[in-house]
Design a protein around this motif. Sequence first.
Motif, PDB file in Angstrom:
ATOM      1  N   ALA A   1      -7.524-121.065  20.496  1.00 12.88           N
ATOM      2  CA  ALA A   1      -6.096-121.348  20.338  1.00 12.88           C
ATOM      3  C   ALA A   1      -5.576-122.216  21.482  1.00 12.88           C
ATOM      4  O   ALA A   1      -4.775-123.135  21.272  1.00 12.88           O
TER       5      ALA A   1
ATOM      6  N   HIS B   1     -10.769-116.034  20.277  1.00  9.64           N
ATOM      7  CA  HIS B   1      -9.544-116.510  19.633  1.00  9.64           C
ATOM      8  C   HIS B   1      -8.626-117.190  20.647  1.00  9.64           C
ATOM      9  O   HIS B   1      -8.086-118.281  20.389  1.00  9.64           O
TER      10      HIS B   1
ATOM     11  N   ASP C   1      -4.848-120.277   7.055  1.00  4.54           N
ATOM     12  CA  ASP C   1      -4.280-121.562   7.474  1.00  4.54           C
ATOM     13  C   ASP C   1      -5.323-122.422   8.182  1.00  4.54           C
ATOM     14  O   ASP C   1      -5.436-123.628   7.917  1.00  4.54           O
TER      15      ASP C   1
ATOM     16  N   GLU D   1      -6.191-111.092  11.299  1.00  5.17           N
ATOM     17  CA  GLU D   1      -5.060-112.009  11.136  1.00  5.17           C
ATOM     18  C   GLU D   1      -5.333-112.912   9.930  1.00  5.17           C
ATOM     19  O   GLU D   1      -5.682-114.082  10.069  1.00  5.17           O
TER      20      GLU D   1
ATOM     21  N   ALA E   1      -9.781-115.377  13.944  1.00  6.21           N
ATOM     22  CA  ALA E   1      -8.578-114.738  13.415  1.00  6.21           C
ATOM     23  C   ALA E   1      -8.938-113.718  12.334  1.00  6.21           C
ATOM     24  O   ALA E   1      -8.369-112.620  12.273  1.00  6.21           O
TER      25      ALA E   1
ATOM     26  N   GLU F   1      -3.236-116.351   9.433  1.00 12.40           N
ATOM     27  CA  GLU F   1      -3.665-117.398  10.347  1.00 12.40           C
ATOM     28  C   GLU F   1      -5.056-117.911   9.956  1.00 12.40           C
ATOM     29  O   GLU F   1      -5.320-119.120   9.989  1.00 12.40           O
TER      30      GLU F   1
END
Length: 290
Positions: free
Chosen positions: A38, A34, A69, A63, A58, A66
């Motif tokens: 990122a 991750h 998204d 998560e 994620a 996230e």
Amino acid sequence: MSENGFGAAGHDTAEALVAEAEALGEQDRWHEAHQLLADELESHADDPRVLCWLGIAAQRLGEEGEAYDMFRRALELQPEDPFVLAVAGTAVAALDDPAGEGALRMAALTAPDFPFARQAYGAYLAREGLFDEALVELEAARRLAPDDAAIHMELGIALLLARKTSEGLDALEEALSFAPDDSWLRALFGLALADAGRGEESAEQLHQAAGERHEDVEVQLLAALAMGAQGWEDPAWEAFARAEGAADSADRELLAEVEDRLTAGADEAEQFLRADLGPTLLRERLLQRT
């Protein structure tokens, strides 16, 4: 070398970045995967593969916001990669995003020989109640990858949802033969056996699953009832004690009901399992998007 030992800090291509993240994921090093993705996202923000893998990382870390998204952004880039379509489509469809169905259908249509694409679309169709279409996709996936436990599991789920109980149980049993360490699958199989009236087999499977899923309150209670129904009092109360230890305040009413039924004897335990708790939890788990 980068800090994680997989190569240079920068990545000239998305392929290199995704390969490194995938290698980390295979080692269950999702935090590192991750962070890697990122850190590089700004340089590869227009590549759906990178977005998809960041979504996967994620998701593995819990998560969910996230992850959604990232998957949604990946689909907005109109990817052609069937893996991206299938993974992102499954994830957004689980949240009732209409973009999911189109992505899953596109993956299956454009990559008919890719088992995961056919599996993902079939699983979606089954949970939408389109059983005939789902079974076409899942049976095609099974022909393409006959040793894939996940495909057999999804086929079993679809068959059970379609009320083809015997065939569904056979498919789940086949899935377990390829993934004997999958405790979630074993619990589902045990629950389905209970629903089909195969009490002793159900108790055996749920007893094993409960021994592997100590924090799963529902599985502990199901196992307690299944074993109580068979007169296996000591292991039934052991499972109940594990449920008590893992429960929170929201579980107290159910715990009290199960305790009362176990105390009342085998017939009451079986009645509550088969007529009340079992069918509800079976449907919830069959509809759970994995």
